[in-house]
Design a protein around this motif. Sequence first.
Motif, PDB file in Angstrom:
ATOM      1  N   LEU B  79      -6.190  40.277  12.553  1.00  0.00           N
ATOM      2  CA  LEU B  79      -7.161  40.909  13.449  1.00  0.00           C
ATOM      3  C   LEU B  79      -6.600  40.954  14.862  1.00  0.00           C
ATOM      4  O   LEU B  79      -5.712  40.182  15.225  1.00  0.00           O
ATOM      5  CB  LEU B  79      -8.475  40.122  13.445  1.00  0.00           C
ATOM      6  CG  LEU B  79      -9.140  39.946  12.075  1.00  0.00           C
ATOM      7  CD1 LEU B  79     -10.441  39.155  12.218  1.00  0.00           C
ATOM      8  CD2 LEU B  79      -9.415  41.298  11.429  1.00  0.00           C
ATOM      9  N   ASP B  80      -7.160  41.858  15.655  1.00  0.00           N
ATOM     10  CA  ASP B  80      -6.735  42.024  17.041  1.00  0.00           C
ATOM     11  C   ASP B  80      -6.945  40.719  17.827  1.00  0.00           C
ATOM     12  O   ASP B  80      -8.048  40.166  17.860  1.00  0.00           O
ATOM     13  CB  ASP B  80      -7.555  43.152  17.659  1.00  0.00           C
ATOM     14  CG  ASP B  80      -7.146  43.446  19.084  1.00  0.00           C
ATOM     15  OD1 ASP B  80      -6.333  44.355  19.262  1.00  0.00           O
ATOM     16  OD2 ASP B  80      -7.630  42.765  20.007  1.00  0.00           O
ATOM     17  N   ALA B  81      -5.878  40.247  18.464  1.00  0.00           N
ATOM     18  CA  ALA B  81      -5.919  38.931  19.112  1.00  0.00           C
ATOM     19  C   ALA B  81      -6.876  38.886  20.310  1.00  0.00           C
ATOM     20  O   ALA B  81      -7.554  37.877  20.533  1.00  0.00           O
ATOM     21  CB  ALA B  81      -4.508  38.543  19.560  1.00  0.00           C
ATOM     22  N   VAL B  82      -6.935  39.962  21.079  1.00  0.00           N
ATOM     23  CA  VAL B  82      -7.847  39.970  22.242  1.00  0.00           C
ATOM     24  C   VAL B  82      -9.291  39.836  21.754  1.00  0.00           C
ATOM     25  O   VAL B  82     -10.110  39.128  22.350  1.00  0.00           O
ATOM     26  CB  VAL B  82      -7.683  41.257  23.083  1.00  0.00           C
ATOM     27  CG1 VAL B  82      -8.723  41.314  24.193  1.00  0.00           C
ATOM     28  CG2 VAL B  82      -6.270  41.331  23.670  1.00  0.00           C
ATOM     29  N   LEU B  83      -9.591  40.509  20.636  1.00  0.00           N
ATOM     30  CA  LEU B  83     -10.966  40.460  20.139  1.00  0.00           C
ATOM     31  C   LEU B  83     -11.296  39.097  19.519  1.00  0.00           C
ATOM     32  O   LEU B  83     -12.428  38.625  19.635  1.00  0.00           O
ATOM     33  CB  LEU B  83     -11.215  41.595  19.134  1.00  0.00           C
ATOM     34  CG  LEU B  83     -11.102  43.004  19.733  1.00  0.00           C
ATOM     35  CD1 LEU B  83     -11.674  44.043  18.784  1.00  0.00           C
ATOM     36  CD2 LEU B  83     -11.801  43.100  21.068  1.00  0.00           C
ATOM     37  N   ILE B  84     -10.320  38.459  18.902  1.00  0.00           N
ATOM     38  CA  ILE B  84     -10.567  37.094  18.405  1.00  0.00           C
ATOM     39  C   ILE B  84     -10.869  36.176  19.591  1.00  0.00           C
ATOM     40  O   ILE B  84     -11.825  35.392  19.566  1.00  0.00           O
ATOM     41  CB  ILE B  84      -9.353  36.557  17.616  1.00  0.00           C
ATOM     42  CG1 ILE B  84      -9.157  37.340  16.316  1.00  0.00           C
ATOM     43  CG2 ILE B  84      -9.560  35.073  17.291  1.00  0.00           C
ATOM     44  CD1 ILE B  84      -7.898  36.938  15.539  1.00  0.00           C
ATOM     45  N   ALA B  85     -10.062  36.296  20.637  1.00  0.00           N
ATOM     46  CA  ALA B  85     -10.274  35.455  21.827  1.00  0.00           C
ATOM     47  C   ALA B  85     -11.659  35.699  22.416  1.00  0.00           C
ATOM     48  O   ALA B  85     -12.369  34.766  22.801  1.00  0.00           O
ATOM     49  CB  ALA B  85      -9.188  35.729  22.863  1.00  0.00           C
ATOM     50  N   ALA B  86     -12.060  36.973  22.476  1.00  0.00           N
ATOM     51  CA  ALA B  86     -13.378  37.309  23.020  1.00  0.00           C
ATOM     52  C   ALA B  86     -14.486  36.758  22.130  1.00  0.00           C
ATOM     53  O   ALA B  86     -15.516  36.275  22.617  1.00  0.00           O
ATOM     54  CB  ALA B  86     -13.527  38.828  23.159  1.00  0.00           C
ATOM     55  N   ARG B  87     -14.258  36.815  20.823  1.00  0.00           N
ATOM     56  CA  ARG B  87     -15.278  36.345  19.874  1.00  0.00           C
ATOM     57  C   ARG B  87     -15.543  34.852  20.019  1.00  0.00           C
ATOM     58  O   ARG B  87     -16.659  34.383  19.812  1.00  0.00           O
ATOM     59  CB  ARG B  87     -14.829  36.692  18.453  1.00  0.00           C
ATOM     60  CG  ARG B  87     -15.733  36.210  17.329  1.00  0.00           C
ATOM     61  CD  ARG B  87     -17.108  36.859  17.361  1.00  0.00           C
ATOM     62  NE  ARG B  87     -17.944  36.445  16.238  1.00  0.00           N
ATOM     63  CZ  ARG B  87     -18.522  35.247  16.121  1.00  0.00           C
ATOM     64  NH1 ARG B  87     -18.355  34.352  17.075  1.00  0.00           N
ATOM     65  NH2 ARG B  87     -19.261  34.957  15.080  1.00  0.00           N
ATOM     66  N   VAL B  88     -14.514  34.076  20.380  1.00  0.00           N
ATOM     67  CA  VAL B  88     -14.720  32.629  20.512  1.00  0.00           C
ATOM     68  C   VAL B  88     -15.078  32.221  21.948  1.00  0.00           C
ATOM     69  O   VAL B  88     -15.547  31.092  22.160  1.00  0.00           O
ATOM     70  CB  VAL B  88     -13.491  31.818  20.021  1.00  0.00           C
ATOM     71  CG1 VAL B  88     -13.228  32.098  18.546  1.00  0.00           C
ATOM     72  CG2 VAL B  88     -12.245  32.094  20.847  1.00  0.00           C
ATOM     73  N   ALA B  89     -14.876  33.122  22.898  1.00  0.00           N
ATOM     74  CA  ALA B  89     -15.097  32.761  24.317  1.00  0.00           C
ATOM     75  C   ALA B  89     -16.487  32.176  24.578  1.00  0.00           C
ATOM     76  O   ALA B  89     -16.606  31.124  25.219  1.00  0.00           O
ATOM     77  CB  ALA B  89     -14.819  33.959  25.215  1.00  0.00           C
TER      78      ALA B  89
END
Lengths: 445, 391
Positions: B79-89
């Motif tokens: 999965l897109d790494a920026v979106l994973i980071a945003a999802r856990v932020a």
Amino acid sequence: MVKQVHLAAHFPGVNNTTVWSDPAAGSHIEFDSFKRFAQTAERGFFDFLFLAEGLRLREQKGRIYDLDVVGRPDTFTVLAALAAVTEHLGLTGTINSTFNEPYEVARQFASLDHLSQGRAAWNVVTSWDRFTGENFRRGGYLAQEDRYERARTFLQTVNELWDSWSGVSVVADKESGRFLSEAGPGRFRHEDRFFDIEGQFNVPRSPQGRPVIFQAGDSEDGREFAAQGADAIFSRYATLTEGKAFYEDVKGRLAKYGRSRDDLLILPAASFVLGDTDAEAEELAHQVRRAQVSPQTARNFLEQLWNTDLADFDVDGPLPSFDPAVEGDLISKGRASVRQLAKDPVALANEWRAKAEAEKLSARDLVIEVTGRQTFIGAPATVADRIDEFVQQDVSDGFILVPHITPDGLAPFVDQVVPLLQEKGVYRTEYDGTTLRDNLGLKYP
Amino acid sequence: MTDELHLGVALDGAGWHPGAWRRPQARPHDLFSPRYWADLVLEAERGHLDLVTFEDALNLQSDQLGAQDDRNDRVQGRLDAVLIAARVAPLTTGIGLVPTVIATHTEPFHISKAIATLDFAARGRAGVRVQLGLWPHAFRHFGRREVPAFDLSRIGEPDQQRLLAEYFDEGADYVEVVRRLWDSWEDDAEIRDVATGRFVDRDKLHYIDFEGRWFSVKGPSITPRPPQGQPLVTALGHQEIPYQLIARATDLGFVTPNSAAEAAATSSRIAELAAGRAVSVWADLVVVLDDTEQAARDRLANLNELAGVEYTSDAKIFAGTPAQLADLLQEWDLTGYRLRPAELPHDLTQITRGLVPELQRRGVFRTEYPSNPTLRGLLGLERPANRYTSA
């Protein structure tokens, strides 16, 4: 069963819907604002939250337009973060098909669909201009007549990428060591005027198969594009007559693409003002309009049609007596300005002058008059009746509500109007399913 | 008390070892679910680590660097790494979130606002790891330009070094654009001045007017300056050309030494190239950690067996106990380390529940986060002044 109303919420963007000067207005950029807004929408069982897009700050007379909200966050990033603080709400992002590439956009929406467990939606838009293109290294801009062609082929390519994992599943069998049901997933090849790409897509099929597709344009090309491939239209027609005509026109185009009338939802943007009584709501709506159209906003609006610097013009007096300048670059950049919408600026100016004279309106009053009114004004019962009536009469399948206060302007609607719609039996009391497609009643591809 | 160490964990799929997904505790069915990523990042946060990075690529995983291999016994897809980071932020409060972006194939304008927005969602804990995408098959996923094929097997030859230098020069321009866009709004640009009807003071918004060899970008950003002013920029490098990018453009470079001597040499080379610019240098290590050295070695052997091949890496592979790893980290004497767990979640929990307590006992690692931390703050870095702000 009577037709059910769909509701969605648009986080107000960078236009003068937002009354940022109201003491109740909060941040339009801090994540907490988006979280509160989204959780309020979910409390009201809304189908989805909607974000618009802008890829260059607007300008007027060569300077950044500073009277409305300026600035917004990145769409994908906000939606992915919102997936963490909501459970059912659909997450609809407006993403441009001109200043992006299919592989990347397909990947971002597929990732969002995985990370929200089936709640992603894409509103496909087609900006094309050189002004916006100055922020991008690739592709620059398009001829206006090419924009839907690129959008169509872009969407087709993205669908091919999403479908490239069809039939391949993650089996992850630790014993045999087989990770996928088939080796070599995601193969694609697409070649046309705009894209010449091939290879392997690297995101497994997402919960909705394909995220939900929205389309917002209104031109002949836009309507056809929507009829061919969209799941929902974000339209601007929220009045009885115009709305019905649009609804019939677009739904009538579906058959030739082998689609049924239920395959495409029509959801106009709508604003609202609530009061304890209809009269109180009318009075409040009047105040909101005055706040939305300050003297400076009125002057800037007139400059857009007249295409002339009106810095010294008194908006409390009559409209300019001279005609709009028809030659030259547009004074306003980065928005669908009045001037771009007006086929004949001189004729429109004459029409406005006649109206102002007949109704004894100052220039600012005239702007307030012609820039539209709130769609739904009244006591909660009045608004609930009106929404129900519009949906039953096929003006639309529901509405995308845009409150004028960020981020808490949605709460009165959720608390006061939603229960009345539920009592009428035209609105859900719980979510229908787990994905956005389930809640919108759309088929899985 | 000795200087405090900084620790990051590099998250990738089921772990860095290709056999990891087949281990008993691996969760290969969950790799594309939000819960999986939330669990991992929350575990890293329980260990009070400085940051997690998220790997990414715009092509499928492959054992063969630079080409697809269609192996079916490896994790495929991500999965897109920026979106994973945003999802856990929103689920985290202390740890830095550093997704990878592929500068070669993405738009700096989009990435700048995405990382700025991640910084808003994480209240000042965003970073970005800038990676160049050199593989010819990934170029074919975009098809936007004809490129000379980069040949990894001939990396030492002059023509390949020239090509590499061009890609990294483009990367440096990319970082420059991203950074200028973050500064393109002054911190106090939003004024909401009711008297004049102005929402922003437009004199505090700046066109960046970047003109480079590969692209030009006008600006300003559509997103206001993020909480950290400049989110943390990082890159991984293995040789001179990437070191130059690390030295001139990043805040933090990840490098892959094999010994204390190499660690010292690399770190001083980067300091030399940086010519006074402050850049932190951390070493990457692949870690296989267990209570005894034998157990760690046995598990590495089992991972190799499951993968059907002896695992090699660009970074040193460490198999041993958390205490032995703590010894190595202190001996190498760098400011920080990015640990790549060979197997998830096993080696991550060995870090958070074994290594971290050990380092805390030695007085070289924090026991809690400061209140409302920023990633820059955790690393002891100042919030940078805005380049466009007139004195």
